[in-house]
Scaffold this active site. Structure first.
Site, PDB file in Angstrom:
ATOM      1  CE  LYS A 133       3.881   0.744  -9.674  1.00 46.12           C
ATOM      2  NZ  LYS A 133       2.844   0.981  -8.634  1.00 46.12           N
TER       3      LYS A 133
HETATM    4  C1  LIG Z   1       2.577   0.090  -7.595  1.00 47.56           C
HETATM    5  C2  LIG Z   1       1.882   0.609  -6.382  1.00 47.56           C
HETATM    6  C3  LIG Z   1       1.867  -0.120  -5.170  1.00 47.56           C
HETATM    7  C4  LIG Z   1       2.459  -1.489  -5.033  1.00 47.56           C
HETATM    8  O1  LIG Z   1       3.865  -1.475  -5.119  1.00 47.56           O
HETATM    9  P1  LIG Z   1       4.672  -2.844  -5.353  1.00 47.56           P
HETATM   10  O2  LIG Z   1       6.069  -2.430  -5.580  1.00 47.56           O
HETATM   11  O3  LIG Z   1       4.055  -3.460  -6.585  1.00 47.56           O
HETATM   12  O4  LIG Z   1       4.489  -3.698  -4.159  1.00 47.56           O
HETATM   13  C5  LIG Z   1       1.252   0.462  -4.058  1.00 47.56           C
HETATM   14  N1  LIG Z   1       0.664   1.675  -4.145  1.00 47.56           N
HETATM   15  C6  LIG Z   1       0.660   2.401  -5.288  1.00 47.56           C
HETATM   16  C7  LIG Z   1      -0.029   3.722  -5.301  1.00 47.56           C
HETATM   17  C8  LIG Z   1       1.278   1.901  -6.450  1.00 47.56           C
HETATM   18  O5  LIG Z   1       1.252   2.627  -7.583  1.00 47.56           O
END
Ligand SMILES: *Cc1c(COP(=O)(O)O)cnc(C)c1O
Length: 475
Positions: free
Chosen positions: A120
């Site tokens: 993210k």
């Molecule tokens: C947010 C997150 C996901 C999922 O991503 P999306 O965009 O919501 O599908 C997967 N793995 C980790 C470690 C995350 O922080």
């Protein structure tokens, strides 16, 4: 470039106009009115670019209302080896998203080298700088209100800390995040960051944020904004690393690549879909879920059946514990031929707690044209995959990436490289790694002793009025 709503009843807007917002006024999600296209000649030129050049080349197509020199400056300040400093030993730090070759034709794309050790940061760091830029230009300020169970909140806070014109009020469930996640967020001492530990569970915190967002008078008076995963800027930023990953594992643009994406809200893999629509030679987009398999169910059966939060399992890949995949609406918009009347019909059902079946109307038969396939994992597979990957390749992966790798192995094609997106570093999930490998993962040196730093947070009841008062008093 104009942006339109999936529900068809909102005026079209520019990139800067939709950047600070969430949903379109009609309840839909924004998408470009058409996807920018990269030709074979474009791709040939992009192959040699570093991350910053590539990000500018792609984002300038989406954010064409920001002067090129300004966008270049923002991108150059965002995607630096200093910000994305948690690369593995031996990796080229300036690469920002290096690949790890597990074996011939099987790779990890490292997306978790940013400050909070999860993918993210890739988009959120850009958003922090874009927000600050757009706010400064218009002389505005914003108060970001959010709820987090861990990853999103910390990524948002590390992106927004110290930014002019921005304050962050982040609600989290009191004493329910891991010690590492808590320390990461609560040790921030920046005066524009407010951590509010709510005496309840994540859904209580989320409900308060939703209720405040529905109070239009309060929202307008206190300039409440959001950075949730439906924000278009986050999706746009994520498109870049699909291109980078593609170039990293191929030698010519005649080759195809498949990507496997550990998924929750469908934001990450939605960016992969858009990269493919822009001309990136992608074979398959593999959606990997954990026990919360609402997306896997759709890609197997054509039925989208969001669950209630009471039916959401708490798993050892917690950032994928979702019952409703908010970004999924963007893909379905393309799948139904961008028919916004159809979207209103489908999401009318979803918004009233129902399900829909895209076998009706023949839409589901077209899913394959978009490259999508899926699979699900569970705790036992996760543990086994972490152990196998460590034993076979000497690489430690986190629980989310393990779900991805488990499902990726079910969808490999001969002569098509498979790239698994590494969505977090193992250091973030120490207990699960301890369980799988019998020892804790290595932690980056700059995060040693994180839990011992002084913490700054407020503990509050599940009381919307009290939280509104807190925001009003500190905004
Ligand atoms: C947010 C997150 C996901 C999922 O991503 P999306 O965009 O919501 O599908 C997967 N793995 C980790 C470690 C995350 O922080």
């Amino acid at each position: 470039m104009k942006y339109i709503s999936t529900r068809g009843n909102s005026p079209s807007q520019t990139f800067s106009e939709i950047l600070l917002g969430g949903l379109a006024p009609d309840g839909g999600l924004y998408l470009p009115e058409s996807y920018p296209q990269f030709s074979a000649t474009d791709l040939a030129a992009m192959r040699a670019m570093n991350y910053r050049e590539l990000a500018f080349t792609i984002l300038s197509r989406f954010a064409d209302d920001i002067p090129a020199a300004d966008l270049r400056d923002i991108v150059n300040r965002t995607y630096t080896a200093e910000v994305y400093c948690h690369t593995r030993e031996g990796q080229n730090a300036d690469d920002i998203t290096p690949t790890v070759k597990l074996e011939d034709g099987l790779f990890l794309l490292s997306l978790s080298n940013g400050p909070t050790l999860a993918f993210k940061d890739m988009a959120m760091q850009l958003l922090g700088n874009l927000f600050e830029y757009v706010l400064a230009k218009t002389g505005r300020e914003i108060n970001i209100l959010g709820a987090t169970s861990g990853d999103t909140g910390s990524a948002a806070e590390y992106a927004m800390r110290g930014k002019k014109g921005i304050k962050v009020f982040m609600l989290s469930p009191h004493q329910k995040m891991s010690r590492f996640q808590t320390a990461q967020m609560f040790s921030l001492q920046d005066p524009n960051i407010f951590n509010i530990a709510v005496k309840g569970v994540f859904d209580d915190a989320q409900d308060i944020v939703k209720a405040v967002s529905n109070d239009h008078a309060f929202k307008a008076q206190y300039k409440i904004g959001a950075v949730n995963s439906i924000n278009w800027g986050r999706i746009a930023a994520q498109v870049v690393y699909y291109f980078k990953g593609y170039f990293a594992v191929t030698r010519s643009n005649d080759e195809k690549v498949s990507f496997t994406v550990p998924s929750g809200n469908f934001g990450n893999v939605c960016a992969g879909h858009i990269a493919r629509m822009m001309g990136l030679p992608v074979s398959k987009l593999v959606v990997a879920t954990n026990e919360n398999d609402v997306l896997d169910e759709f890609f197997r059966t054509g039925v989208y059946r969001p669950r209630g939060s009471a039916q959401t399992y708490h798993t050892s890949s917690p950032s994928m514990d979702i019952s409703k995949a908010s970004n999924f609406e963007r893909f379905v918009f393309d799948l139904v031929g961008r028919d916004s009347a159809k979207m209103r019909e489908l999401w009318g059902k979803v918004d009233s707690g129902g399900a829909f079946d895209l076998n009706e109307g023949g839409y589901f038969a077209k899913v394959g044209d978009y490259g999508f396939v899926s699979g699900a994992s569970n705790h036992a597979y996760r543990m086994q995959t972490i152990r196998d990957t460590h034993a076979k390749y000497g690489v430690t992966i986190d629980t989310h990436t393990a779900d991805g790798l488990k499902v990726a192995l079910e969808h490999r094609e001969a002569s098509v490289p498979m790239v698994v997106l590494e969505t977090a570093l193992p250091a973030k999930f120490e207990d699960a790694i301890q369980e799988a490998l019998g020892r804790a993962p290595e932690r980056p040196a700059d995060l040693a002793g994180l839990e011992n730093l002084p913490q700054r947070f407020e503990v509050m009841d599940v009381d919307m009025d009290a939280i509104k008062q807190f925001v009003a008093a500190h905004s």
